[in-house]
Design a protein around this motif. Sequence first.
Motif, short mmCIF file in Angstrom:
data_model
loop_
_atom_site.label_atom_id
_atom_site.label_comp_id
_atom_site.label_asym_id
_atom_site.label_seq_id
_atom_site.Cartn_x
_atom_site.Cartn_y
_atom_site.Cartn_z
N ARG A 1 0.85 -1.18 0.00
CA ARG A 1 0.00 0.00 0.00
C ARG A 1 0.89 1.24 0.00
NH1 ARG A 1 -1.21 2.28 5.34
NH2 ARG A 1 0.10 1.16 6.78
N SER A 2 0.48 2.22 -0.73
CA SER A 2 1.25 3.46 -0.85
C SER A 2 0.66 4.49 0.10
CB SER A 2 1.19 3.98 -2.28
OG SER A 2 1.81 5.23 -2.36
N LEU A 3 1.52 5.17 0.83
CA LEU A 3 1.09 6.21 1.75
C LEU A 3 1.61 7.54 1.24
CD1 LEU A 3 2.17 4.42 5.03
CD2 LEU A 3 -0.11 4.48 4.07
N LEU A 4 0.86 8.58 1.41
CA LEU A 4 1.32 9.89 0.98
C LEU A 4 1.74 10.76 2.15
CD1 LEU A 4 -1.19 10.58 -1.90
CD2 LEU A 4 1.20 9.89 -2.08
N GLY A 5 2.33 10.15 3.16
CA GLY A 5 2.92 10.91 4.25
C GLY A 5 1.92 11.48 5.24
N ARG A 6 1.00 10.65 5.71
CA ARG A 6 0.08 11.13 6.75
C ARG A 6 0.86 11.46 8.02
NH1 ARG A 6 -2.85 6.12 6.81
NH2 ARG A 6 -2.39 5.62 4.68
N ILE A 7 0.39 12.44 8.76
CA ILE A 7 1.09 12.92 9.96
C ILE A 7 1.32 11.78 10.95
CG2 ILE A 7 0.87 14.42 11.97
CD1 ILE A 7 -0.55 16.42 10.13
N ARG A 8 0.35 10.90 11.09
CA ARG A 8 0.47 9.78 12.02
C ARG A 8 1.70 8.92 11.69
NH1 ARG A 8 -1.65 4.56 11.37
NH2 ARG A 8 -2.65 5.32 9.48
N ASP A 9 1.97 8.74 10.39
CA ASP A 9 3.11 7.93 9.98
C ASP A 9 4.43 8.55 10.42
OD1 ASP A 9 1.47 6.03 8.71
OD2 ASP A 9 1.34 7.33 6.95
N TRP A 10 4.53 9.87 10.40
CA TRP A 10 5.79 10.51 10.77
C TRP A 10 6.07 10.35 12.26
CZ3 TRP A 10 7.95 10.13 6.63
CH2 TRP A 10 7.46 10.62 5.43
N PHE A 11 5.04 10.23 13.08
CA PHE A 11 5.28 9.95 14.50
C PHE A 11 5.90 8.57 14.68
CE2 PHE A 11 1.86 13.17 15.21
CZ PHE A 11 2.65 14.09 15.89
N VAL A 12 5.47 7.63 13.86
CA VAL A 12 6.00 6.27 13.95
C VAL A 12 7.42 6.20 13.41
CG1 VAL A 12 5.73 3.90 13.10
CG2 VAL A 12 3.72 5.21 13.81
N TYR A 13 7.66 6.80 12.24
CA TYR A 13 8.96 6.67 11.56
C TYR A 13 10.03 7.62 12.09
CZ TYR A 13 6.16 4.05 8.23
OH TYR A 13 5.31 3.16 7.65
N GLY A 14 9.64 8.74 12.67
CA GLY A 14 10.61 9.67 13.24
C GLY A 14 11.03 10.79 12.30
N ARG A 15 11.70 11.78 12.88
CA ARG A 15 12.08 13.01 12.17
C ARG A 15 13.08 12.76 11.04
NH1 ARG A 15 9.76 17.61 11.99
NH2 ARG A 15 9.81 18.06 14.17
N ALA A 16 14.07 11.88 11.26
CA ALA A 16 15.10 11.64 10.24
C ALA A 16 14.49 11.07 8.97
CB ALA A 16 16.17 10.71 10.79
N ILE A 17 13.59 10.11 9.12
CA ILE A 17 12.94 9.50 7.96
C ILE A 17 11.97 10.49 7.33
CG2 ILE A 17 11.38 7.65 7.21
CD1 ILE A 17 12.88 5.82 9.16
N GLU A 18 11.33 11.31 8.13
CA GLU A 18 10.43 12.34 7.59
C GLU A 18 11.20 13.29 6.68
OE1 GLU A 18 7.48 15.98 9.00
OE2 GLU A 18 8.65 14.90 10.49
N ARG A 19 12.40 13.73 7.12
CA ARG A 19 13.21 14.63 6.29
C ARG A 19 13.60 13.98 4.97
NH1 ARG A 19 15.81 15.91 11.25
NH2 ARG A 19 17.49 14.53 10.66
N LEU A 20 13.89 12.69 5.00
CA LEU A 20 14.30 11.98 3.79
C LEU A 20 13.13 11.77 2.83
CD1 LEU A 20 16.54 10.34 2.29
CD2 LEU A 20 15.64 8.33 3.48
N CYS A 21 11.95 11.44 3.35
CA CYS A 21 10.86 10.96 2.52
C CYS A 21 9.67 11.91 2.38
CB CYS A 21 10.34 9.63 3.07
SG CYS A 21 11.59 8.33 3.08
N SER A 22 9.70 13.04 3.04
CA SER A 22 8.56 13.96 3.01
C SER A 22 8.22 14.35 1.58
CB SER A 22 8.87 15.20 3.84
OG SER A 22 7.75 16.04 3.90
N GLY A 23 6.92 14.26 1.25
CA GLY A 23 6.44 14.64 -0.07
C GLY A 23 6.53 13.54 -1.11
N LEU A 24 7.02 12.38 -0.74
CA LEU A 24 7.15 11.27 -1.68
C LEU A 24 6.15 10.17 -1.32
CD1 LEU A 24 11.03 10.90 -1.82
CD2 LEU A 24 9.55 11.94 -3.54
N PRO A 25 5.74 9.37 -2.29
CA PRO A 25 4.95 8.18 -1.94
C PRO A 25 5.79 7.23 -1.09
CG PRO A 25 4.90 8.58 -4.31
CD PRO A 25 5.92 9.52 -3.72
N LEU A 26 5.17 6.66 -0.06
CA LEU A 26 5.88 5.72 0.83
C LEU A 26 5.36 4.32 0.57
CD1 LEU A 26 5.65 7.65 4.21
CD2 LEU A 26 7.46 7.76 2.51
N TYR A 27 6.29 3.38 0.50
CA TYR A 27 5.94 1.97 0.34
C TYR A 27 6.52 1.22 1.51
CZ TYR A 27 4.78 3.41 -4.36
OH TYR A 27 4.23 4.06 -5.43
#
Length: 113
Positions: free
Chosen positions: A86-112
Amino acid sequence: TMTIDNENNIAEVHVRSGVYSSDSIFDFSRGYVATRLFSRNACYIMKINKGTIPELREIGRVAFERQTMNKVYSPYNVWVQFQSGRSLLGRIRDWFVYGRAIERLCSGLPLYE
């Protein structure tokens, strides 16, 4: 190139190889690995499996061995194949799980995952 941040328990890996370029973050404190493939304009995230991905200090050792030796034998050579789920488009809830470092890397991109 690889940058290891022991204080935050994060390793960043940058591969510059033309069309195959990528950036990866191993966030051991959160338990996730994220890889941004520039050719696909997407980010792939997986949970760290401690049985197949070595600890941060071990990654540093393997990187040092690779840098100083032509051929390294290590049981910790890790190959990962992602399958798009499933592809995620960076919902805020996901960034709490993945953390700030991954958010900076992947923000604005589809997540798989």
